[in-house]
Design a protein around this motif. Structure first.
Motif, PDB file in Angstrom:
ATOM      1  N   GLN A  95       0.848  -1.189   0.000  1.00  0.00           N
ATOM      2  CA  GLN A  95       0.000   0.000   0.000  1.00  0.00           C
ATOM      3  C   GLN A  95       0.886   1.242   0.000  1.00  0.00           C
ATOM      4  N   ASP A  96       0.417   2.253  -0.728  1.00  0.00           N
ATOM      5  CA  ASP A  96       1.185   3.498  -0.795  1.00  0.00           C
ATOM      6  C   ASP A  96       0.206   4.668  -0.846  1.00  0.00           C
ATOM      7  N   PHE A  97      -0.633   4.766   0.195  1.00  0.00           N
ATOM      8  CA  PHE A  97      -1.704   5.771   0.169  1.00  0.00           C
ATOM      9  C   PHE A  97      -1.452   6.933   1.133  1.00  0.00           C
ATOM     10  N   LEU A  98      -0.273   6.980   1.760  1.00  0.00           N
ATOM     11  CA  LEU A  98       0.030   8.057   2.693  1.00  0.00           C
ATOM     12  C   LEU A  98       1.259   8.827   2.220  1.00  0.00           C
ATOM     13  N   GLU A  99       1.092  10.133   2.036  1.00  0.00           N
ATOM     14  CA  GLU A  99       2.223  10.976   1.644  1.00  0.00           C
ATOM     15  C   GLU A  99       3.106  11.229   2.866  1.00  0.00           C
ATOM     16  N   GLU A 100       4.346  10.801   2.782  1.00  0.00           N
ATOM     17  CA  GLU A 100       5.248  10.896   3.931  1.00  0.00           C
ATOM     18  C   GLU A 100       5.462  12.324   4.412  1.00  0.00           C
ATOM     19  N   SER A 101       5.713  13.219   3.486  1.00  0.00           N
ATOM     20  CA  SER A 101       6.127  14.579   3.867  1.00  0.00           C
ATOM     21  C   SER A 101       5.015  15.365   4.566  1.00  0.00           C
ATOM     22  N   ASN A 106      -3.514  10.098   0.072  1.00  0.00           N
ATOM     23  CA  ASN A 106      -3.507  10.513  -1.334  1.00  0.00           C
ATOM     24  C   ASN A 106      -4.643   9.851  -2.113  1.00  0.00           C
ATOM     25  N   ASN A 107      -4.629  10.032  -3.445  1.00  0.00           N
ATOM     26  CA  ASN A 107      -5.708   9.507  -4.288  1.00  0.00           C
ATOM     27  C   ASN A 107      -5.781   7.985  -4.290  1.00  0.00           C
ATOM     28  N   ASP A 108      -4.643   7.324  -4.016  1.00  0.00           N
ATOM     29  CA  ASP A 108      -4.661   5.867  -3.965  1.00  0.00           C
ATOM     30  C   ASP A 108      -5.551   5.355  -2.836  1.00  0.00           C
ATOM     31  N   PHE A 109      -5.732   6.182  -1.808  1.00  0.00           N
ATOM     32  CA  PHE A 109      -6.591   5.789  -0.688  1.00  0.00           C
ATOM     33  C   PHE A 109      -8.032   5.581  -1.154  1.00  0.00           C
ATOM     34  N   ASP A 110      -8.473   6.432  -2.103  1.00  0.00           N
ATOM     35  CA  ASP A 110      -9.856   6.339  -2.602  1.00  0.00           C
ATOM     36  C   ASP A 110     -10.097   5.041  -3.369  1.00  0.00           C
ATOM     37  N   LYS A 111      -9.032   4.420  -3.844  1.00  0.00           N
ATOM     38  CA  LYS A 111      -9.178   3.196  -4.628  1.00  0.00           C
ATOM     39  C   LYS A 111      -9.230   1.936  -3.760  1.00  0.00           C
ATOM     40  N   LEU A 112      -8.941   2.116  -2.476  1.00  0.00           N
ATOM     41  CA  LEU A 112      -8.919   0.965  -1.584  1.00  0.00           C
ATOM     42  C   LEU A 112     -10.319   0.420  -1.344  1.00  0.00           C
TER      43      LEU A 112
END
Length: 303
Positions: A95-101, A106-112
């Motif tokens: 999973q890569d739905f959280l922007e570290e900085s 992010n938008n990938d979260f909406d696809k979960l």
């Protein structure tokens, strides 16, 4: 201990630590709320006054094998750990739905396609991170605060997908979702897993509503009683005035009869007065006769 603290204490005891994904989502909930900050672009810092809240946070990190440090700053418990460690755990589950900085979803979260338990874990983490709920005996208010508007909106959408209506508030870099309807608060508490809290909330809510109903009934009865007393006082004053002016004898027999009954019974109802007449009449008949007496007395004043 406050009602809000009781809820957080119950949520902190939920035993789901064997599920790494649920643990990660609950931790993400903590991280995206207002009380978690990024220090020097590499360290995450969460602060709270609650010892059982910091213990829950620590258990989540321990379960994910993330090294962390806890220290006191005044009356605050502060927990800190490396930002890169949480990023690695997300990569471990692909999973890569959280922007570290910025700690934003992010938008990938909406696809979960989150499971029911994953949604519960995420929302529970948000509430534990920077949520509060008032004692329902005082007023109905639940609120969760975020530092990023995008996080607020994504959690708002997630909660509303479960059929729970929430409102939003934006103020000086603080973005909140909040609920003021008792039923919706109860449903959100249930979603997070605060089952004992829901029972307590509903118990207090029912007691409060019952007190409200009783107060409304008492106020209504008091208003009606005051109205009846005021009317009786006006009627008696009119009757006495006609007697003083020597005009009482000119009244017809029906008016004399009701007038004498009212003088002897200043505090009884129209219905009771009507039943005491030689030829009983209803409330409207009694009301008509007493109003007529007042009108005759007022005519004398005008002359």
């Amino acid at each position: 201990m406050s009602f809000s603290s009781d809820i957080k204490k119950e949520l902190g005891k939920i035993n789901n630590l064997s599920n790494k994904v649920q643990v990660l989502y609950e931790l993400i909930g903590y991280l995206i709320t207002y009380n978690t900050k990024i220090i020097n672009k590499k360290t995450l810092r969460f602060a709270t006054e609650s010892d059982y809240n910091i213990n829950r946070f620590s258990k989540l990190l321990e379960n994910l094998k993330i090294e962390h440090n806890i220290e006191m700053e005044g009356n605050l418990f502060v927990i800190s750990f490396k930002l890169k460690d949480i990023s690695q755990k997300l990569k471990d589950i692909s999973q890569d739905f959280l922007e570290e900085s910025t700690l934003t979803l992010n938008n990938d979260f909406d696809k979960l396609e989150l499971s029911e338990e994953e949604i519960k874990s995420l929302v529970r983490g948000c509430f534990l991170g920077s949520g509060s709920v008032n004692n329902p005996d005082i007023n109905y208010h639940l609120e969760i605060t975020f530092s990023q508007i995008i996080n607020m909106k994504k959690i708002q959408n997630l909660i509303e997908q479960k059929g729970i209506k929430v409102k939003i508030l934006e103020k000086e870099n603080r973005y909140s979702i909040y609920i003021k309807e008792a039923e919706e608060i109860s449903r959100l508490l249930a979603l997070m897993g605060a089952n004992k809290g829901v029972l307590k909330f509903e118990e207090i809510r029912i007691q409060r509503e019952m007190r409200g109903k009783v107060n409304r009934i008492v106020n209504c009865e008091t208003a009606n009683l005051n109205k009846t007393i005021n009317a009786a006082v006006q009627q008696i004053e009119a009757i006495k005035k006609l007697k003083e002016q020597g005009k009482f004898g000119k009244l017809n027999d029906n008016l004399k009869e009701i007038a004498n009954l009212r003088l002897k019974n200043p505090d009884i109802s129209y219905e009771e007065l009507g039943n005491m007449l030689k030829n009983p009449v209803g409330k409207s008949g009694v009301n008509y006769r007493l109003k007529k007496i007042i009108e005759i007395a007022q005519e004398g004043e005008e002359k």
